[in-house]
Design a protein around this motif. Structure first.
Motif, PDB file in Angstrom:
ATOM      1  N   ARG A 173       2.713  24.405  10.993  1.00  0.00           N
ATOM      2  CA  ARG A 173       2.159  23.450  10.019  1.00  0.00           C
ATOM      3  C   ARG A 173       1.527  22.288  10.774  1.00  0.00           C
ATOM      4  NH1 ARG A 173       3.969  23.191   4.826  1.00  0.00           N
ATOM      5  NH2 ARG A 173       4.336  20.951   4.964  1.00  0.00           N
ATOM      6  N   LEU A 174       0.231  22.112  10.584  1.00  0.00           N
ATOM      7  CA  LEU A 174      -0.504  21.067  11.278  1.00  0.00           C
ATOM      8  C   LEU A 174      -0.885  19.954  10.313  1.00  0.00           C
ATOM      9  CD1 LEU A 174      -2.912  23.320  13.384  1.00  0.00           C
ATOM     10  CD2 LEU A 174      -0.725  22.387  14.072  1.00  0.00           C
ATOM     11  N   GLY A 175      -0.955  18.740  10.838  1.00  0.00           N
ATOM     12  CA  GLY A 175      -1.429  17.609  10.047  1.00  0.00           C
ATOM     13  C   GLY A 175      -0.502  17.224   8.924  1.00  0.00           C
ATOM     14  N   ARG A 176       0.804  17.272   9.179  1.00  0.00           N
ATOM     15  CA  ARG A 176       1.791  16.898   8.141  1.00  0.00           C
ATOM     16  C   ARG A 176       2.607  15.680   8.540  1.00  0.00           C
ATOM     17  NH1 ARG A 176      -1.149  20.117   6.374  1.00  0.00           N
ATOM     18  NH2 ARG A 176      -0.708  21.819   4.922  1.00  0.00           N
ATOM     19  N   GLY A 177       1.968  14.750   9.244  1.00  0.00           N
ATOM     20  CA  GLY A 177       2.654  13.512   9.599  1.00  0.00           C
ATOM     21  C   GLY A 177       3.152  13.510  11.039  1.00  0.00           C
ATOM     22  N   GLN A 178       3.378  12.274  11.587  1.00  0.00           N
ATOM     23  CA  GLN A 178       3.799  12.143  12.975  1.00  0.00           C
ATOM     24  C   GLN A 178       5.186  12.718  13.227  1.00  0.00           C
ATOM     25  OE1 GLN A 178       1.900  11.152  15.340  1.00  0.00           O
ATOM     26  NE2 GLN A 178       0.168  10.416  14.130  1.00  0.00           N
ATOM     27  N   GLY A 179       6.035  12.677  12.218  1.00  0.00           N
ATOM     28  CA  GLY A 179       7.391  13.178  12.407  1.00  0.00           C
ATOM     29  C   GLY A 179       7.451  14.679  12.677  1.00  0.00           C
ATOM     30  N   SER A 180       6.422  15.403  12.283  1.00  0.00           N
ATOM     31  CA  SER A 180       6.442  16.845  12.490  1.00  0.00           C
ATOM     32  C   SER A 180       6.108  17.247  13.923  1.00  0.00           C
ATOM     33  CB  SER A 180       5.438  17.529  11.542  1.00  0.00           C
ATOM     34  OG  SER A 180       4.116  17.144  11.864  1.00  0.00           O
ATOM     35  N   GLY A 181       5.552  16.305  14.703  1.00  0.00           N
ATOM     36  CA  GLY A 181       5.156  16.628  16.061  1.00  0.00           C
ATOM     37  C   GLY A 181       3.737  17.139  16.169  1.00  0.00           C
ATOM     38  N   THR A 228      -3.788  14.231  15.231  1.00  0.00           N
ATOM     39  CA  THR A 228      -4.825  15.095  15.818  1.00  0.00           C
ATOM     40  C   THR A 228      -4.460  16.572  15.743  1.00  0.00           C
ATOM     41  OG1 THR A 228      -3.804  14.813  17.985  1.00  0.00           O
ATOM     42  CG2 THR A 228      -5.583  13.291  17.408  1.00  0.00           C
ATOM     43  N   SER A 229      -3.310  16.918  15.191  1.00  0.00           N
ATOM     44  CA  SER A 229      -2.895  18.309  14.960  1.00  0.00           C
ATOM     45  C   SER A 229      -2.851  19.126  16.250  1.00  0.00           C
ATOM     46  CB  SER A 229      -3.826  18.993  13.951  1.00  0.00           C
ATOM     47  OG  SER A 229      -3.811  18.296  12.728  1.00  0.00           O
ATOM     48  N   GLY A 230      -2.496  18.494  17.330  1.00  0.00           N
ATOM     49  CA  GLY A 230      -2.342  19.221  18.579  1.00  0.00           C
ATOM     50  C   GLY A 230      -3.627  19.422  19.358  1.00  0.00           C
TER      51      GLY A 230
END
Length: 246
Positions: free
Chosen positions: A29-37, A41-43
């Motif tokens: 899951r990309l672009g779901r907040g800073q807490g997700s890692g 910029t989604s990696g």
């Protein structure tokens, strides 16, 4: 008394089938907040060519804007789209196959690309078979053959001992039907100018020449009409006086 326990493997049915271990993974899951890692910029990192939306990678051969090597090198020659590659077959090889009993011919059943391929005399028909006259002195048996092309030395050697050569035009579909021994389709006639002139010339032993139609026992009625139509240009006349006035 010790008892031996034997484990029976469970029978595989639709009810106990399951994916292999570690073969399935959760979707990234990309672009779901800073807490997700993987937020922000989604990696992809900050800026740059690979951070942009759409095609992140350049095309093959792209060198960053400088002239690629495929354009820096000079080009020479061309690829002829109308070229044909013929499978060569020499007279000495045919005689060797006849001596082994792997080939036989008669005026009613001539040697074609099918017999040459199935007997192992050639390994690929390519765009047709061309009969060559190398080592013609080894040919002792009269043969009757229908190749796509034939050299003048081969024609002379075959006919000098009582054989016959009739060159027949094959397009890719007709050649495949010949190899597979299909007779439910009408074979194509030559359409290019060079092919028409070649297969209507008796010197080349073309199957559409009037002499070949008279001598070939396997000549079809359709070939007679084709020969008349393809050779009609020799009898045509044009009014050149009217052109001069214009």
């Amino acid at each position: 008394m010790s008892s031996v326990l034997r484990s029976r493997a469970a029978r595989i049915t639709l009810s106990n089938l399951s994916p292999g271990p570690n073969s399935q993974h959760a979707q990234k899951r990309l672009g779901r907040g800073q807490g997700s890692g993987r937020g922000g910029t989604s990696g992809r990192g900050h800026k740059g060519q690979k951070a942009r939306a759409g095609n992140g990678k350049p095309k093959a051969g792209f060198e960053g804007g400088q002239t690629p090597i495929t354009k820096r090198f000079p080009k020479k020659g061309f690829v002829n789209p109308n070229r044909k590659v013929y499978a060569p077959i020499n007279l000495d090889r045919i005689q060797h196959w006849i001596d082994q009993g792997r080939l036989q011919s008669s005026p009613e059943n001539p040697i074609t690309a099918r017999e040459l391929l199935l007997s192992g005399c050639i390994h690929n028909v390519h765009d047709g078979v061309k009969l060559l006259g190398d080592n013609a002195s080894f040919l002792k048996t009269p043969i009757h053959i229908t190749p796509s092309r034939a050299s003048q030395s081969a024609i002379k050697a075959v006919e000098s001992i009582g054989g016959s050569v009739f060159c027949k035009y094959y397009n890719p579909l007709a050649l495949r039907d010949c190899v597979k021994s299909r007779e439910d389709r009408i074979s194509a006639a030559p359409t290019r100018r060079t092919d028409i002139l070649w297969y209507t010339n008796w010197r080349n032993r073309g199957y559409l020449s009037p002499e070949a139609i008279e001598k070939n026992p396997k000549a079809e009625e359709r070939w007679k009409e084709l020969s008349k139509q393809l050779l009609s240009f020799k009898d045509q006349t044009f009014d050149t006086k009217g052109l001069k006035k214009l």
